[in-house]
Design an enzyme around this catalytic site. Structure first.
Site, short mmCIF file in Angstrom:
data_model
loop_
_atom_site.label_atom_id
_atom_site.label_comp_id
_atom_site.label_asym_id
_atom_site.label_seq_id
_atom_site.Cartn_x
_atom_site.Cartn_y
_atom_site.Cartn_z
N SER A 132 1.00 -0.97 0.09
CA SER A 132 0.05 0.17 -0.03
C SER A 132 0.99 1.00 0.01
O SER A 132 2.05 1.17 0.26
CB SER A 132 -0.99 0.23 1.35
OG SER A 132 -1.48 1.16 1.45
N TYR A 138 -1.41 -0.85 11.35
CA TYR A 138 -1.79 -1.44 9.98
C TYR A 138 -0.53 -0.88 9.13
O TYR A 138 -0.17 -1.71 8.28
CB TYR A 138 -2.99 -0.46 9.33
CG TYR A 138 -3.23 -0.54 8.04
CD1 TYR A 138 -3.40 -1.81 7.12
CD2 TYR A 138 -2.75 0.45 7.01
CE1 TYR A 138 -3.30 -1.77 5.79
CE2 TYR A 138 -2.86 0.49 5.56
CZ TYR A 138 -3.10 -0.79 4.99
OH TYR A 138 -3.25 -0.85 3.67
#
Length: 272
Positions: free
Chosen positions: A133, A146
């Site tokens: 990501s 995360y």
């Protein structure tokens, strides 16, 4: 076509589902893994073979790989897509939830990769594509664990690429920006729930509602945008090490690289 037998994890929805479909439609023999077979069954119409998989369970991982090897005799491509976003202030998130985040997004990915490496090494080729990501390059408000998982994906992928190069194995990293999937709603709900009755509640509620508004809107990219990049990486003999795509992905990475850290912090705390 080499690299024609591909296993993709987290194939029941979102990026994984779109990728399984587009690869199958382009001549790949695709196996799609997920915890719930009922959510995978609709992929059968595209020629995808569903496999029950929990990336955090050793027995499940071994059973899935053995099933593919027994049927195909090889596995040419592994797309590590399974993952989720657990948001919340570091003070509020339990260590159990933090470990779960790392088990799914990091350790499960590596353990599955370790299972396919001997087969790829034997045939002297293979592709491993890890879904990271832009969150592996920059940190958003309340996303500590995360982002820790995605920074880990970035580092481990770089290490793996160097270690496996001499065996003809290619490693690529996919770095999506804003993609319209269930990911955002899960992360937002986790943030709001973990912050109830804490000193972070007000800010967390605002940030969480901002995420929900964003993911319910029309400003995010389709999962197909990511799927097409993965197809491109699979088709190339020598894929790029990183592919960046999706809403605000490239501008976000550039801003993070150029802006003073405190200014970037301010922006991330007020984007919602």
């Amino acid at each position: 076509m080499k690299n024609n037998v591909v296993f993709i994890t987290g194939a029941s929805s979102g990026i994984g589902y779109s990728t399984a479909k587009i690869l199958a439609n382009n001549g790949y023999k695709v196996y799609g893994g997920g915890r719930r077979l009922d959510k995978l069954n609709s992929l059968k119409e595209f020629g995808v073979t569903p496999i029950k998989l929990d990336v955090t369970d050793n027995f499940s991982r071994n059973k899935a790989i053995n099933q593919i090897i027994k049927k195909e005799g090889t596995i040419d491509g592994l797309i590590n897509n399974a993952g989720y976003g657990s948001y919340g202030a570091l003070e509020n998130v339990s260590i159990e939830e933090a470990k779960k985040q790392m088990e799914v997004n990091v350790f499960g990915m590596i353990e599955l990769t370790k299972l396919v490496l001997p087969y790829m090494r034997k045939q002297k080729y293979g592709k491993i594509i890890n879904i990271s990501s832009i969150g592996g390059k920059m940190v958003s408000y309340f996303g500590g664990w995360y982002h820790a998982s995605k920074y880990s994906v970035e580092a481990l992928s770089d290490a793996l690429r160097m270690e496996t190069k001499k065996f003809g194995i290619k490693v690529a990293i996919i770095e999506p920006g804003g993609i319209k999937t269930n990911w955002g709603m899960i992360a937002a709900n986790q943030l709001i729930n973990s912050s109830k009755n804490t000193v972070y509640q007000k800010e967390a509620l605002k940030a969480g509602n901002g995420m929900k508004k964003q993911y319910n809107g029309n400003g995010l990219s389709s999962p197909n945008v990511v799927a097409k990049k993965i197809l491109k990486a699979m088709n190339k003999k020598n894929p790029k090490t990183r592919y960046v795509m999706g809403t605000a992905a490239k501008p976000g990475v550039i801003m993070h690289a150029l802006l003073p850290t405190k200014l970037f912090d301010f922006i991330m705390m007020h984007v919602s």
